[in-house]
Design a protein around this motif. Structure first.
Motif, PDB file in Angstrom:
ATOM      1  N   UNK A 103       0.677  -1.291  -0.163  1.00  9.24           N
ATOM      2  CA  UNK A 103      -0.024  -0.152  -0.117  1.00  9.24           C
ATOM      3  C   UNK A 103       0.825   1.245  -0.078  1.00  9.24           C
ATOM      4  N   UNK A 104       2.123   1.128  -0.042  1.00  9.63           N
ATOM      5  CA  UNK A 104       3.275   2.321   0.100  1.00  9.63           C
ATOM      6  C   UNK A 104       2.786   3.171  -1.000  1.00  9.63           C
ATOM      7  N   UNK A 105       2.345   2.882  -2.297  1.00  8.44           N
ATOM      8  CA  UNK A 105       2.426   3.696  -3.359  1.00  8.44           C
ATOM      9  C   UNK A 105       1.168   4.190  -3.547  1.00  8.44           C
ATOM     10  N   UNK A 106       0.225   4.002  -2.636  1.00 10.89           N
ATOM     11  CA  UNK A 106      -1.445   4.618  -2.836  1.00 10.89           C
ATOM     12  C   UNK A 106      -1.328   6.262  -2.579  1.00 10.89           C
ATOM     13  N   UNK A 107      -0.065   6.606  -2.090  1.00 12.01           N
ATOM     14  CA  UNK A 107      -0.146   8.174  -1.818  1.00 12.01           C
ATOM     15  C   UNK A 107       0.270   9.003  -3.021  1.00 12.01           C
ATOM     16  N   UNK A 108       1.043   8.276  -3.998  1.00  8.89           N
ATOM     17  CA  UNK A 108       1.754   8.909  -5.010  1.00  8.89           C
ATOM     18  C   UNK A 108       0.698   9.267  -6.165  1.00  8.89           C
ATOM     19  N   UNK A 138       3.901  10.469 -10.825  1.00  8.39           N
ATOM     20  CA  UNK A 138       5.033  10.119  -9.844  1.00  8.39           C
ATOM     21  C   UNK A 138       5.110   8.554  -9.964  1.00  8.39           C
ATOM     22  N   UNK A 139       4.028   7.833  -9.774  1.00  8.75           N
ATOM     23  CA  UNK A 139       4.152   6.408 -10.206  1.00  8.75           C
ATOM     24  C   UNK A 139       4.908   5.941 -11.081  1.00  8.75           C
ATOM     25  N   UNK A 166       8.557   6.564 -10.503  1.00 10.77           N
ATOM     26  CA  UNK A 166       8.956   5.551  -9.873  1.00 10.77           C
ATOM     27  C   UNK A 166       9.027   4.177 -10.788  1.00 10.77           C
ATOM     28  N   UNK A 167       8.303   3.867 -11.542  1.00 10.28           N
ATOM     29  CA  UNK A 167       8.303   2.540 -12.281  1.00 10.28           C
ATOM     30  C   UNK A 167       9.420   2.727 -13.252  1.00 10.28           C
ATOM     31  N   UNK A 168       9.702   3.740 -13.578  1.00  6.38           N
ATOM     32  CA  UNK A 168      10.801   3.846 -14.752  1.00  6.38           C
ATOM     33  C   UNK A 168      12.188   3.573 -13.895  1.00  6.38           C
ATOM     34  N   UNK A 169      12.171   4.650 -12.887  1.00  3.40           N
ATOM     35  CA  UNK A 169      13.405   4.039 -11.950  1.00  3.40           C
ATOM     36  C   UNK A 169      13.833   2.944 -11.553  1.00  3.40           C
ATOM     37  N   UNK A 180       9.101  -2.820  -9.264  1.00  4.96           N
ATOM     38  CA  UNK A 180       8.217  -2.533 -10.643  1.00  4.96           C
ATOM     39  C   UNK A 180       7.067  -2.981 -10.711  1.00  4.96           C
ATOM     40  N   UNK A 181       6.887  -4.174 -10.368  1.00  6.84           N
ATOM     41  CA  UNK A 181       5.886  -4.991 -10.177  1.00  6.84           C
ATOM     42  C   UNK A 181       4.667  -4.426  -9.380  1.00  6.84           C
ATOM     43  N   UNK A 182       5.021  -4.193  -8.165  1.00  8.57           N
ATOM     44  CA  UNK A 182       4.136  -3.256  -7.139  1.00  8.57           C
ATOM     45  C   UNK A 182       3.745  -2.088  -7.610  1.00  8.57           C
ATOM     46  N   UNK A 183       4.497  -1.391  -8.253  1.00 10.80           N
ATOM     47  CA  UNK A 183       4.131  -0.046  -8.740  1.00 10.80           C
ATOM     48  C   UNK A 183       3.135  -0.153  -9.845  1.00 10.80           C
ATOM     49  N   UNK A 184       3.533  -1.187 -10.762  1.00 11.28           N
ATOM     50  CA  UNK A 184       2.950  -1.422 -12.029  1.00 11.28           C
ATOM     51  C   UNK A 184       1.399  -1.819 -11.450  1.00 11.28           C
TER      52      UNK A 184
END
Length: 209
Positions: free
Chosen positions: A171-176, A180-181, A184-187, A197-201
């Protein structure tokens, strides 16, 4: 819906979720990768199947299934990753015995572990790859990294389990924001952190639904 053939690119150890690995599938005739988070046992089983010269002293579960199927003339023809729900991939194993075809539901990690042992093709639907696939730039050291990852899997098997900490991590990425996501995915892809990357995706996919 059209099917897209996939090949196995490699396995990457998770830096953030203890005992988890990211299985990276390659789009045939394309540049997209499909990262799937799997457990340590399944990662070890897949890695051993890929390393043809490694023979465990006793058969692993997937080896036992293969021996059982061979004894009763059951052939695994192909595996299809047919559904993606909340970041979880669902797969089907297409089997044949006496020219009668059967479809069996399976976890994707188990299905792929068996596909390797039967030399069966792996497919997914185009809409799933459109939704969950990522692009990865070429890197001359990728082969070395893949070999190191497999060594890590075989030498350091761990028990995979979901706990409160890993749930919080998802759930860390729900605030972005969406922009921004994507950054983060590209990075994450640039750093070869496929599990991240899978979690961000997955978070981006939830926003698209």
């Amino acid at each position: 819906m059209s099917l897209v053939k996939l090949t196995i690119k490699g396995i990457s150890y998770s830096q953030t979720q203890n005992g988890a690995y990211a299985l990276i599938l390659n789009e045939v005739d394309g540049e997209r990768k499909l990262p799937i988070v799997i457990g340590a046992f399944e990662a070890q089983s897949i890695a051993i199947a890929l390393e043809k010269e490694i023979k465990p002293p006793r058969p692993l579960t997937h080896d036992l299934f293969k021996s059982f199927a061979d004894r009763f003339d059951i052939i695994v023809k192909q595996v299809i990753i047919h559904k993606l729900v909340d970041g979880v991939f669902f797969s089907s194993i297409i089997c044949e015995r006496d020219k009668i075809e059967e479809i069996i539901d399976a976890r994707t990690s188990d299905a792929i572990a068996l596909a390797i042992r039967f030399s069966a093709s792996i497919f997914t639907y185009k809409n799933i790859l459109d939704k969950a696939g990522i692009y990865l730039k070429g890197n001359p050291t990728e082969t070395e990294h893949a070999a190191e990852d497999i060594d890590n899997i075989l030498s350091d098997p761990e028990t995979f389990g979901m706990n409160e900490e890993s749930n919080q991590s998802s759930n860390t990425y729900s605030k972005y924001s969406l922009s921004e996501l994507n950054e983060l995915l590209e990075a994450a892809v640039e750093n070869e952190d496929y599990e991240k990357a899978a979690k961000i995706r997955d978070e981006i996919s939830r926003r698209d639904d």
